[in-house]
Scaffold this active site. Structure first.
Site, mmCIF file in Angstrom:
data_model
loop_
_atom_site.group_PDB
_atom_site.id
_atom_site.type_symbol
_atom_site.label_atom_id
_atom_site.label_comp_id
_atom_site.label_asym_id
_atom_site.label_seq_id
_atom_site.Cartn_x
_atom_site.Cartn_y
_atom_site.Cartn_z
ATOM 1 N N GLY A 1 3.744 9.673 79.249
ATOM 2 C CA GLY A 1 3.833 9.533 77.810
ATOM 3 C C GLY A 1 5.087 8.783 77.407
ATOM 4 N N GLY B 1 11.901 15.152 77.281
ATOM 5 C CA GLY B 1 11.756 16.300 78.165
ATOM 6 C C GLY B 1 12.801 16.358 79.260
ATOM 7 N N GLU C 1 11.422 9.999 86.077
ATOM 8 C CA GLU C 1 10.335 9.188 85.523
ATOM 9 C C GLU C 1 10.547 7.714 85.842
ATOM 10 O OE1 GLU C 1 9.174 12.086 81.745
ATOM 11 O OE2 GLU C 1 10.513 10.385 81.453
#
Length: 220
Positions: A82, A97, A103
């Site tokens: 996302g 987050g 990521e």
């Protein structure tokens, strides 16, 4: 539709980018949770998944998806994640987050980044969402001062947040990031910065955007 229903919709739509018998990169967050659930229910055979967070690892493990370490793979066909913001060129702000470093590591392994988001995340200019920057704790104050002097951003430590890498998060408000690639390249070089939450080098190739009219596909 509610925001939760839109997240479910794009999570399911992302399955079209998962190749059978492949290894898929999986991000983190509430929208990705919907993708993980859809992936587990789909019956698509997988060799495994590389996860960008403890949260996603735990969720996939409980659903029977095999987890591989990033060090075990040389490349991934896709990374599905996302975004807190995405602009019309595919540049993103991520890190709400607190998993931005992992990521970015997994995204860098992937041939294509598939962003899944609801339409509230599409913006003309990045920066309305407070920009996360992961920092070594001793450098936090120094980096915050430099952000103020260089870009006029007001950086505050995210209270009670320790990342999976035992680092801290600065959330930076008051930015208008008109040159995402230049911003990412510059701030990434500052001493004490681990990762900047601007994803320009690893921008999205496709965004599946949940709208009231259904899923809209944006290609960059």
């Amino acid at each position: 539709m509610t925001q939760d229903e839109l997240k479910t919709l794009v999570g399911q739509a992302a399955l079209q980018y998962v190749k059978p018998d492949s290894i898929v990169g999986v991000g983190t967050g509430s929208t990705v949770d919907k993708f993980i659930d859809a992936l587990a229910a789909s019956g698509i055979p997988l060799k495994g998944a590389v996860s960008s967070s403890v949260r996603s690892t735990e969720r996939m493990s409980k659903l029977g998806i095999r987890i591989l370490e990033a060090s075990e793979v040389e490349s991934l066909p896709v990374y599905i994640d996302g975004a807190d913001e995405i602009d019309h060129a595919g540049h993103m702000v991520k890190g709400g987050g607190a998993a931005l470093t992992r990521e970015k590591i997994v995204a860098d392994l992937a041939e294509r980044f598939i962003c899944i988001a609801d339409e509230s995340k599409l913006v003309d200019t990045l920066g309305a969402f407070p920009l996360p920057i992961e920092v070594i704790p001793m450098a936090a104050a120094q980096v915050a001062r430099r952000l103020k002097a260089r870009f006029g951003g007001e950086a505050t430590l995210r209270a009670g947040c320790v990342t999976d890498n035992a680092a801290h998060i600065l959330d930076v408000r008051g930015l208008a990031i008109k040159d995402p690639a230049g911003f990412e390249a510059e701030v990434s070089q500052w001493p004490g910065v681990i990762t900047v939450g601007v994803f320009a080098r690893n921008k999205a190739a496709v965004c599946l955007l949940g709208t009231a009219a259904g899923v809209k596909t944006l290609s960059f």
